[in-house]
Design a protein around this motif. Structure first.
Motif, short mmCIF file in Angstrom:
data_model
loop_
_atom_site.label_atom_id
_atom_site.label_comp_id
_atom_site.label_asym_id
_atom_site.label_seq_id
_atom_site.Cartn_x
_atom_site.Cartn_y
_atom_site.Cartn_z
N CYS A 3 0.85 -1.19 0.00
CA CYS A 3 0.00 0.00 0.00
C CYS A 3 0.89 1.25 0.00
N LYS B 193 2.81 2.41 3.17
CA LYS B 193 3.56 1.40 3.91
C LYS B 193 5.02 1.35 3.45
N ARG C 163 5.30 -7.03 7.19
CA ARG C 163 4.02 -6.63 6.63
C ARG C 163 3.03 -7.79 6.64
N ASN C 164 1.78 -7.48 7.02
CA ASN C 164 0.73 -8.48 6.96
C ASN C 164 -0.11 -8.27 5.70
N ALA C 165 -1.12 -9.11 5.52
CA ALA C 165 -1.90 -9.09 4.28
C ALA C 165 -2.61 -7.76 4.05
N ARG C 166 -2.95 -7.05 5.13
CA ARG C 166 -3.66 -5.78 4.96
C ARG C 166 -2.77 -4.69 4.38
N SER C 167 -1.46 -4.91 4.40
CA SER C 167 -0.52 -3.93 3.85
C SER C 167 -0.20 -4.18 2.38
N VAL D 240 -1.43 -5.16 -1.65
CA VAL D 240 -2.52 -5.09 -2.63
C VAL D 240 -2.00 -5.60 -3.98
#
Length: 208
Positions: A86, A89, A101-105, A107
């Motif tokens: 993202c 980030k 970094r996790n999956a929410r970071s 795309v």
């Protein structure tokens, strides 16, 4: 009839030799609406049906790529999704104690396309070329390659990274020449320039 121009290759080795390569002189872009009309006219399908199929293909391709799959369309090519962080980030660094970094970071940042060889053969079978009457734009010869390297190194002394766009503004090179030369510097030991990132997120950094 398609037109082409001969464009100058970057002299990354400083030989002083001018090498030219052919490039399409793009005159226009076909819109989705025009493509639909052409397909309907040559196939017997009505415009609404063609538009519906194209729309549904796009939707289904997105669903499949969202599952981490590539999509191959015979006679056209293969579409493969690629990931990116993202915008807000920072890049993950290896090692204990570093930020991970996790999956929410993450795309989908782009979709890469690899053309089917059948498409290349079809294009060549119908392509009639004529040399354009105008000359292509050339890269600026204001600086030597050594001077351009010095400009890039000086820029990286003051900025965290250098993009191809910024290098073009610094040197006056065209996009292809700027990209090739930066890549050459990055793989040249002792140049002071390295690469970070991939694809459209690739940047050039100071290498110590």
């Amino acid at each position: 009839m398609a037109m082409y121009v001969m464009e100058e290759m970057p002299d990354i080795h400083g030989t002083g030799e001018q090498v030219l390569y052919p490039r399409f002189a793009m005159m226009d872009q076909v819109s989705t609406e025009e493509l639909i009309r052409q397909i309907a006219s040559s196939s017997g399908f009505n415009v609404g049906d063609v538009e519906g199929v194209i729309t549904q293909i796009g939707i289904e391709m997105a669903h499949q790529m969202a599952e981490g799959k590539s999509v191959k369309l015979d006679g056209i090519g293969t579409f493969s999704p690629s990931l990116a962080l993202c915008k807000d980030k920072e890049r993950e660094k290896a090692g204990e104690g570093e930020t991970h970094r996790n999956a929410r970071s993450i795309v989908v940042g782009n979709v890469n396309f690899r053309v089917d060889r059948k498409m290349i053969r079809r294009i060549n079978g119908r392509c009639l070329l004529e040399r354009a009457p105008w000359k292509s734009q050339r890269s600026s010869q204001k600086y030597t390659s050594e001077q351009r390297l010095a400009l890039a190194v000086r820029y990286l002394e003051e900025h965290p990274f250098l993009t191809v766009y910024e290098y073009r503004k610094l040197t006056g090179l065209l996009r292809t020449a700027a990209t090739n030369e930066l890549r050459q510097w990055a793989y040249t030991p002792g140049s002071g320039i390295g690469i970070d990132g991939r694809g459209t997120h690739r940047v050039y950094i100071k290498k110590t």
